[in-house]
Design an enzyme around this catalytic site. Structure first.
Site, mmCIF file in Angstrom:
data_model
loop_
_atom_site.group_PDB
_atom_site.id
_atom_site.type_symbol
_atom_site.label_atom_id
_atom_site.label_comp_id
_atom_site.label_asym_id
_atom_site.label_seq_id
_atom_site.Cartn_x
_atom_site.Cartn_y
_atom_site.Cartn_z
ATOM 1 N N GLY A 10 0.978 -1.201 0.128
ATOM 2 C CA GLY A 10 -0.102 0.006 -0.072
ATOM 3 C C GLY A 10 0.965 1.363 0.052
ATOM 4 O O GLY A 10 0.215 2.404 -0.512
ATOM 5 N N ASN A 11 2.191 1.167 0.335
ATOM 6 C CA ASN A 11 2.959 2.542 0.314
ATOM 7 C C ASN A 11 3.236 2.837 -0.941
ATOM 8 O O ASN A 11 3.918 3.775 -1.044
ATOM 9 C CB ASN A 11 4.142 2.027 1.479
ATOM 10 C CG ASN A 11 4.981 1.034 0.904
ATOM 11 O OD1 ASN A 11 4.628 -0.146 0.534
ATOM 12 N ND2 ASN A 11 6.202 1.309 0.572
ATOM 13 N N LYS A 126 -10.959 -8.832 6.125
ATOM 14 C CA LYS A 126 -10.105 -7.978 5.205
ATOM 15 C C LYS A 126 -10.476 -6.621 5.276
ATOM 16 O O LYS A 126 -11.543 -6.433 4.591
ATOM 17 C CB LYS A 126 -10.196 -8.627 3.678
ATOM 18 C CG LYS A 126 -9.178 -7.806 2.954
ATOM 19 C CD LYS A 126 -7.789 -7.857 3.109
ATOM 20 C CE LYS A 126 -6.682 -7.337 1.857
ATOM 21 N NZ LYS A 126 -5.228 -7.553 2.211
ATOM 22 N N LYS A 210 -3.665 -9.411 -1.633
ATOM 23 C CA LYS A 210 -2.907 -9.523 -2.800
ATOM 24 C C LYS A 210 -1.478 -10.258 -2.670
ATOM 25 O O LYS A 210 -1.000 -10.628 -3.746
ATOM 26 C CB LYS A 210 -2.548 -8.168 -3.240
ATOM 27 C CG LYS A 210 -1.744 -7.293 -2.251
ATOM 28 C CD LYS A 210 -0.252 -7.261 -2.623
ATOM 29 C CE LYS A 210 0.659 -6.157 -1.975
ATOM 30 N NZ LYS A 210 0.663 -6.378 -0.656
ATOM 31 N N LYS A 272 2.047 -11.503 4.440
ATOM 32 C CA LYS A 272 3.396 -11.448 3.406
ATOM 33 C C LYS A 272 4.224 -12.662 3.733
ATOM 34 O O LYS A 272 4.841 -13.397 2.786
ATOM 35 C CB LYS A 272 4.212 -10.211 3.674
ATOM 36 C CG LYS A 272 3.513 -9.015 3.231
ATOM 37 C CD LYS A 272 3.995 -7.598 3.391
ATOM 38 C CE LYS A 272 3.371 -6.465 3.142
ATOM 39 N NZ LYS A 272 2.126 -6.122 3.586
#
Length: 308
Positions: A10-11, A126, A210, A272
């Site tokens: 997102g960054n 989510k 994602k 992640k």
């Protein structure tokens, strides 16, 4: 030359169109560094704030009578793929052109198959969209039937089901484009979730993580590396404590132990690490690194490697 799937955190994106357009100009530079080195690059990205914004905007417009009906959630996901993909392909194309590199960039609207029986459908988890106060969240829950939870101490957000990806419908098309020399942006926002009913694909209201979608895609297209980009240079255990330790590498077994010990926050580093483990178990090499140091991470100078 390596085939690399890059999962953008997102960054690398923004919460508004103007902010995102500015941010992706910087995001494009480390991606083009990898392309310039001769790698085949496939790009995936999240869409949590964007799909929530689209969903809420359409819902508000429908309530006000400005449009005829609300927008179903899968269609909101598709719209976010186009919106984010446009910004990314525009920025990457501009950066390639500035360096004198002739290489086409394209965004592929991508469906990702999920299992209708996935238990995630019974437990929305989510976070998407904007942050709200508790009062505003309670009002949304009462009026719209949304499930709202507190997210990392920053406020309350809507949560939707997040089923695991089973297959990427357009995987062969991704490979065809990559083999033809394209930079492909795909499984945007984790892909548009679809289930199979009576031999047909049907969209379902959910958001696929994602990182999991990127790992599944990397496995299916036989990528050499999965690079999950985030805001930190390396994965750390004992985060925020005096004995915090950054990790240069970890095996799947070590990662599993760290997950079990609660070192990684759900909704942040945990998916992640789990996605990296999934790709490593499938025989690939996964790297978790910062966007700015992506090129260094590929040669072992930064990032955390996860291997089987």
């Amino acid at each position: 030359m390596a085939k690399i799937v890059i999962a953008l955190g997102g960054n690398a994106l923004g919460n508004t169109p103007a902010e995102q357009l500015a941010l992706v100009t910087g995001t494009a530079k480390p991606i083009v560094d990898l392309i310039e080195q001769g790698n085949q690059v496939i790009i995936a990205h999240g869409n949590g704030p964007q799909v929530g914004m689209i969903n809420l905007g359409m819902s508000t417009a429908a309530e006000a009578g400005a449009i005829k009906s609300d927008m179903p959630f899968p269609e909101c996901g598709a719209m976010s793929q186009g919106y984010i993909g446009y910004h990314l392909q525009n920025a990457i194309n501009n950066e390639l052109t500035a360096r004198g590199i002739r290489k086409p960039v394209g965004t592929l609207v991508t469906q990702v198959l999920v299992d209708e029986a996935d238990p995630a459908f019974q437990k929305p988890s989510k976070p998407i969209g904007a942050f709200y106060t508790k009062e505003a969240a309670d009002k949304l829950a009462a009026e719209k039937g949304y499930t709202m939870i507190e997210d990392a101490g920053r406020g309350y957000r809507q949560v939707v089901p997040s089923p695991k990806p089973v297959d990427v419908v357009e995987k062969d098309m991704v490979n065809t484009l990559v083999d033809a020399g394209y930079v492909v942006i795909t499984v945007g926002g984790g892909g548009i979730p679809v289930i199979r009913k009576d031999g047909r694909l049907v969209g379902t209201p959910a958001v696929i993580d994602k990182d999991f979608a990127s790992a599944k895609l990397a496995e299916l297209v036989k990528a050499d590396k999965l690079v999950i980009l985030t805001a930190v240079d390396r994965v750390a255990i004992n985060w925020g404590k005096p004995d915090q330790k950054s990790l240069e590498s970890m095996t799947v077994a070590e990662a599993e132990r760290y997950c079990g010990e609660g070192h990684f926050a759900p909704g942040s580093m945990l998916p992640k690490v789990q996605a990296a483990m999934s790709f490593a178990q499938a025989g690939g090499e996964a790297i978790i690194a910062s966007l700015e140091k992506a090129a260094d991470a590929l040669v072992g100078k930064s990032g955390t490697r996860v291997v089987g």
